[in-house]
Design an enzyme around this catalytic site. Structure first.
Site, PDB file in Angstrom:
ATOM      1  N   HIS A  17       7.079  14.453  10.411  1.00  0.00           N
ATOM      2  CA  HIS A  17       8.087  14.459   9.334  1.00  0.00           C
ATOM      3  C   HIS A  17       9.184  15.484   9.659  1.00  0.00           C
ATOM      4  CE1 HIS A  17       4.489  13.416   6.558  1.00  0.00           C
ATOM      5  NE2 HIS A  17       5.220  12.317   6.633  1.00  0.00           N
ATOM      6  N   LYS A  41      -1.582   7.978  -7.604  1.00  0.00           N
ATOM      7  CA  LYS A  41      -2.314   8.481  -6.432  1.00  0.00           C
ATOM      8  C   LYS A  41      -2.831   9.872  -6.738  1.00  0.00           C
ATOM      9  CE  LYS A  41      -0.121   6.446  -2.327  1.00  0.00           C
ATOM     10  NZ  LYS A  41       0.690   6.804  -1.149  1.00  0.00           N
ATOM     11  N   ARG A  90       6.788   4.856  13.432  1.00  0.00           N
ATOM     12  CA  ARG A  90       5.916   5.391  14.477  1.00  0.00           C
ATOM     13  C   ARG A  90       5.545   4.321  15.488  1.00  0.00           C
ATOM     14  NH1 ARG A  90       1.787   7.828  10.221  1.00  0.00           N
ATOM     15  NH2 ARG A  90       2.309   5.753   9.461  1.00  0.00           N
ATOM     16  N   SER A 128      -0.377  12.099   7.821  1.00  0.00           N
ATOM     17  CA  SER A 128      -0.926  13.125   6.912  1.00  0.00           C
ATOM     18  C   SER A 128      -2.396  12.826   6.632  1.00  0.00           C
ATOM     19  CB  SER A 128      -0.154  13.137   5.590  1.00  0.00           C
ATOM     20  OG  SER A 128       1.189  13.443   5.809  1.00  0.00           O
TER      21      SER A 128
HETATM   22  O1  PNS Z   1       5.161   8.710   2.716  1.00  0.00           O
HETATM   23  P1  PNS Z   1       4.951   7.339   2.137  1.00  0.00           P
HETATM   24  O2  PNS Z   1       3.754   7.365   1.201  1.00  0.00           O
HETATM   25  O3  PNS Z   1       4.855   6.279   3.189  1.00  0.00           O
HETATM   26  O4  PNS Z   1       6.252   7.007   1.237  1.00  0.00           O
HETATM   27  C1  PNS Z   1       6.314   5.818   0.478  1.00  0.00           C
HETATM   28  C2  PNS Z   1       7.541   5.808  -0.461  1.00  0.00           C
HETATM   29  C3  PNS Z   1       7.615   7.090  -1.263  1.00  0.00           C
HETATM   30  C4  PNS Z   1       8.818   5.680   0.372  1.00  0.00           C
HETATM   31  C5  PNS Z   1       7.398   4.571  -1.392  1.00  0.00           C
HETATM   32  O5  PNS Z   1       6.115   4.540  -1.920  1.00  0.00           O
HETATM   33  C6  PNS Z   1       8.403   4.561  -2.540  1.00  0.00           C
HETATM   34  O6  PNS Z   1       9.575   4.398  -2.328  1.00  0.00           O
HETATM   35  N1  PNS Z   1       7.903   4.750  -3.777  1.00  0.00           N
HETATM   36  C7  PNS Z   1       8.721   4.829  -4.965  1.00  0.00           C
HETATM   37  C8  PNS Z   1       8.550   3.591  -5.852  1.00  0.00           C
HETATM   38  C9  PNS Z   1       9.436   2.458  -5.392  1.00  0.00           C
HETATM   39  O7  PNS Z   1      10.642   2.562  -5.334  1.00  0.00           O
HETATM   40  N2  PNS Z   1       8.795   1.319  -5.047  1.00  0.00           N
HETATM   41  C10 PNS Z   1       9.489   0.113  -4.634  1.00  0.00           C
HETATM   42  C11 PNS Z   1       9.833   0.141  -3.186  1.00  0.00           C
HETATM   43  S1  PNS Z   1       9.746  -1.456  -2.543  1.00  0.00           S
END
Ligand code: PNS
Length: 164
Positions: A17, A41, A90, A128
């Site tokens: 990150h 979560k 990745r 993570s």
């Molecule tokens: O580090 P991560 O867990 O891969 O990040 C995922 C993240 C935060 C980018 C994704 O879960 C997100 O955007 N969540 C917010 C809710 C949202 O907008 N969902 C619709 C996206 S299609």
């Protein structure tokens, strides 16, 4: 002014990150790291802890801001005055989910685009979740995390064990 949001769970922030933050901050005027506060979560670190750890390890990068958000990512992006979402890729295994995320976000917010940075090869295997698992079994995590973060995760694991 070019403003981008780099969203994620960052539970905790890894060197992978960190690399994406440094590289995207060098190509944007301002980078906002958006830390997801997801009540569905159960993260190892609270959102306040995740924000504080990110602030600490990015304090040398002047154009980076750390904020938490909940709700839809595109709403946070709009409120931030950004038009760009940054995500790291990745490996091919990330691609399907990231494509779905970026295309969905683009449909609900057509003015917002996602830019992908390929993760530095050194960190292409890193996540993570894997780091947390290694820490849980007292493995050496120093190659994956900033020393401050490695210390925090060890403290957290010790606290969890003392409560068992
Ligand atoms: O580090 P991560 O867990 O891969 O990040 C995922 C993240 C935060 C980018 C994704 O879960 C997100 O955007 N969540 C917010 C809710 C949202 O907008 N969902 C619709 C996206 S299609």
């Amino acid at each position: 002014m070019s403003v981008a949001v780099y969203p994620g769970s960052f539970d905790p922030v890894t060197l992978g990150h960190h690399d994406i933050i440094e590289r995207s901050a060098s190509i944007m005027d301002k980078l906002i790291v958006g830390v997801l506060n997801n009540s569905a979560k159960t993260p190892l670190f609270s959102v306040e802890e995740r924000v504080s750890m990110l602030k600490s390890v990015t304090r040398h990068i002047p154009n980076v801001e750390i904020q938490s958000f909940d709700g839809l990512l595109v709403d946070f992006v709009r409120k931030s005055g950004a038009k760009v979402i940054i995500r790291g890729l990745r490996a091919i295994t990330d691609f399907e989910y990231e494509l779905q995320l970026s295309q969905t976000n683009h449909v609900i917010a057509p003015e917002v685009d996602t830019i992908f940075l390929t993760t530095n090869l050194k960190y292409s295997y890193l996540s993570s979740s894997i780091v947390k698992e290694i820490a849980e079994y007292h493995g050496d995590i120093s190659a994956f995390l900033h020393p401050e973060i490695a210390e925090k995760i060890q403290e957290k694991m010790a606290l969890r064990e003392s409560m068992k």
